[in-house]
Design a protein around this motif. Sequence first.
Motif, PDB file in Angstrom:
ATOM      1  N   HIS A  77       0.810  -1.166  -0.186  1.00 55.84           N
ATOM      2  CA  HIS A  77       0.086  -0.004   0.109  1.00 55.84           C
ATOM      3  C   HIS A  77       0.775   1.508  -0.075  1.00 55.84           C
ATOM      4  CE1 HIS A  77      -3.109  -2.712   2.494  1.00 55.84           C
ATOM      5  NE2 HIS A  77      -2.740  -3.050   1.106  1.00 55.84           N
ATOM      6  N   LEU A  78       1.726   1.341   0.909  1.00 54.03           N
ATOM      7  CA  LEU A  78       3.080   2.690   1.033  1.00 54.03           C
ATOM      8  C   LEU A  78       3.546   2.417  -0.312  1.00 54.03           C
ATOM      9  CD1 LEU A  78       3.954   4.592   2.744  1.00 54.03           C
ATOM     10  CD2 LEU A  78       5.675   2.906   3.603  1.00 54.03           C
ATOM     11  N   ASN A  79       4.227   1.367  -0.629  1.00 48.58           N
ATOM     12  CA  ASN A  79       4.838   1.344  -2.212  1.00 48.58           C
ATOM     13  C   ASN A  79       3.985   1.959  -3.113  1.00 48.58           C
ATOM     14  OD1 ASN A  79       7.128   0.500  -0.960  1.00 48.58           O
ATOM     15  ND2 ASN A  79       6.863  -1.583  -2.108  1.00 48.58           N
ATOM     16  N   ALA A  80       2.701   1.581  -3.333  1.00 46.70           N
ATOM     17  CA  ALA A  80       1.721   1.966  -4.591  1.00 46.70           C
ATOM     18  C   ALA A  80       1.621   3.545  -4.206  1.00 46.70           C
ATOM     19  CB  ALA A  80       0.699   1.313  -4.577  1.00 46.70           C
ATOM     20  N   TYR A  81       1.250   4.076  -2.919  1.00 49.89           N
ATOM     21  CA  TYR A  81       1.104   5.392  -2.799  1.00 49.89           C
ATOM     22  C   TYR A  81       2.148   6.265  -3.332  1.00 49.89           C
ATOM     23  CZ  TYR A  81      -0.243   9.472   0.123  1.00 49.89           C
ATOM     24  OH  TYR A  81      -0.938  10.851   0.483  1.00 49.89           O
ATOM     25  N   HIS A  82       3.420   5.713  -2.975  1.00 55.63           N
ATOM     26  CA  HIS A  82       4.687   6.742  -3.303  1.00 55.63           C
ATOM     27  C   HIS A  82       5.426   6.125  -4.545  1.00 55.63           C
ATOM     28  CE1 HIS A  82       4.663   9.199   0.094  1.00 55.63           C
ATOM     29  NE2 HIS A  82       4.477   8.123   0.837  1.00 55.63           N
ATOM     30  N   GLY A  83       4.814   5.296  -5.311  1.00 60.40           N
ATOM     31  CA  GLY A  83       5.511   4.645  -6.586  1.00 60.40           C
ATOM     32  C   GLY A  83       6.940   4.236  -6.307  1.00 60.40           C
ATOM     33  N   GLN A 223      -4.909  15.484   5.746  1.00 62.61           N
ATOM     34  CA  GLN A 223      -4.870  16.865   5.087  1.00 62.61           C
ATOM     35  C   GLN A 223      -3.336  17.250   5.607  1.00 62.61           C
ATOM     36  OE1 GLN A 223      -7.954  19.808   6.209  1.00 62.61           O
ATOM     37  NE2 GLN A 223      -8.825  17.912   6.880  1.00 62.61           N
ATOM     38  N   GLY A 224      -2.664  16.871   6.417  1.00 61.28           N
ATOM     39  CA  GLY A 224      -1.627  17.333   7.133  1.00 61.28           C
ATOM     40  C   GLY A 224      -0.266  16.641   6.802  1.00 61.28           C
ATOM     41  N   MET A 225      -0.331  15.398   6.025  1.00 63.69           N
ATOM     42  CA  MET A 225       1.035  14.585   5.808  1.00 63.69           C
ATOM     43  C   MET A 225       1.139  15.045   4.362  1.00 63.69           C
ATOM     44  SD  MET A 225       1.564  10.801   5.935  1.00 63.69           S
ATOM     45  CE  MET A 225       1.333  10.385   7.466  1.00 63.69           C
ATOM     46  N   PRO A 226       2.496  15.709   4.125  1.00 68.53           N
ATOM     47  CA  PRO A 226       2.734  16.192   2.669  1.00 68.53           C
ATOM     48  C   PRO A 226       3.239  14.653   1.955  1.00 68.53           C
ATOM     49  CG  PRO A 226       4.757  16.604   4.378  1.00 68.53           C
ATOM     50  CD  PRO A 226       3.370  16.147   5.114  1.00 68.53           C
ATOM     51  N   LYS A 227       3.003  14.823   0.649  1.00 67.04           N
ATOM     52  CA  LYS A 227       3.723  13.756  -0.208  1.00 67.04           C
ATOM     53  C   LYS A 227       4.670  14.071  -0.737  1.00 67.04           C
ATOM     54  CE  LYS A 227       1.687  10.334  -3.509  1.00 67.04           C
ATOM     55  NZ  LYS A 227       0.508  10.185  -4.406  1.00 67.04           N
ATOM     56  N   THR A 228       5.803  14.113  -0.110  1.00 69.48           N
ATOM     57  CA  THR A 228       7.203  14.496  -0.615  1.00 69.48           C
ATOM     58  C   THR A 228       8.154  13.464  -0.172  1.00 69.48           C
ATOM     59  OG1 THR A 228       7.689  15.494   1.550  1.00 69.48           O
ATOM     60  CG2 THR A 228       6.816  16.993  -0.004  1.00 69.48           C
ATOM     61  N   GLU A 229       9.367  13.493  -0.606  1.00 70.72           N
ATOM     62  CA  GLU A 229      10.464  12.411  -0.590  1.00 70.72           C
ATOM     63  C   GLU A 229      10.829  12.178   0.775  1.00 70.72           C
ATOM     64  OE1 GLU A 229      15.059  11.542  -1.732  1.00 70.72           O
ATOM     65  OE2 GLU A 229      14.012  13.325  -2.846  1.00 70.72           O
TER      66      GLU A 229
END
Length: 377
Positions: A77-83, A223-229
Amino acid sequence: MIKIIKVETDQQLEEFIELPYKIYKDDPWWVPPLRKEYKKYIQGKTSDVFNAGPAELFIAERDGKTVGRILVGINEHLNAYHGVKDSYFSQYEAVDDGEVAKALYDTAKKWAKEHGSNLLKGPFSLPGGEDNRGFLIDNFEDWPMVQNVYNPPYYNEQVLDNDFIKYRDCYAFIAEPSEDMITRYAKIIPYAMKKYKFRVDPIRLDKEHLPQEAEDIRQIIEQGMPKTEEWIDFMPPSKDEVKIITEAIAPLADKDFIYIARNEEGEPIAFNIAMPDYNQVLLHMNGKMNPWSLLKFLYYKRKMKRLRVFVLFVIPSYRNKGVTQAIYLIALKKAMEKGYQEVEGSTIWDHNVDMKNDILKVGGKLNKTYRIYKFSL
């Protein structure tokens, strides 16, 4: 000769569970988990380890004796979310022997590569968990707080000897609640709350309201979790994960230390989760729950003097507006009222500069460092 065995039988699972009790037999700083609860955790009954993707448990044997263990898995799930294509290892324990460590890490690398991963990282919490994150690299003469890590110093040597390198550091900050802390913010915080029109409410833990409170927390994280490296190891929890976490925390939670901040419309904007340090109780129970240990639990529960803050999240539009400090202030006041002498904020990742600064501002001091490692496949 070291033999690596995949855990498939009940006896092998028991060997996996019992190994730390042998390794730390004479170590005064290790806190034994409750065996039955730990068994549920690694079986995926109170974690998302097998729902999140494939995972395997391995033990290392020498001359018929268990001398090491490791869990390796993939959070799909985490891998798919971040590619990405990452694997993780967890639950590592081993005797002080380089051959044992090499056999375990070679097994984890081979497993991860066979499952198509590009990177192996760890130690990590199991999916849906908040423990076993990193190896402790300093301050080995202190008990860990609830769901935090303790390990021998040589674990760091073993992982480095097997060509892993530093990935991230996570920190534990400690503070001693005092009147000076309260006085420092007693006037500023009410002003901020009035100016930015928010309030801070204790969580409602009753069966009627808890599901909605948990959903509000999930929305804040979303809302608060950025989708960054920097946040590649996190994703907003699913409703199922929130249910697992809520069910695990609720029986031990104290509403005086879990808060949800809301704006003037009543919408959730921030939350924290803190819990009394039940390690001060578990320390006396030797991993057992029977009538005698239950009496110990009830006795030492009244003597807990430490508190751990697990997490504090604020949605972007309310950051730098005193929300974090307001929650800390209320929690510290309650801690003082109840006689708590130490409050730990952990684990704070090295990239989370704002949170580190917020803790330092209220008087926290760096107390422990937990290191996560990586190996490129």
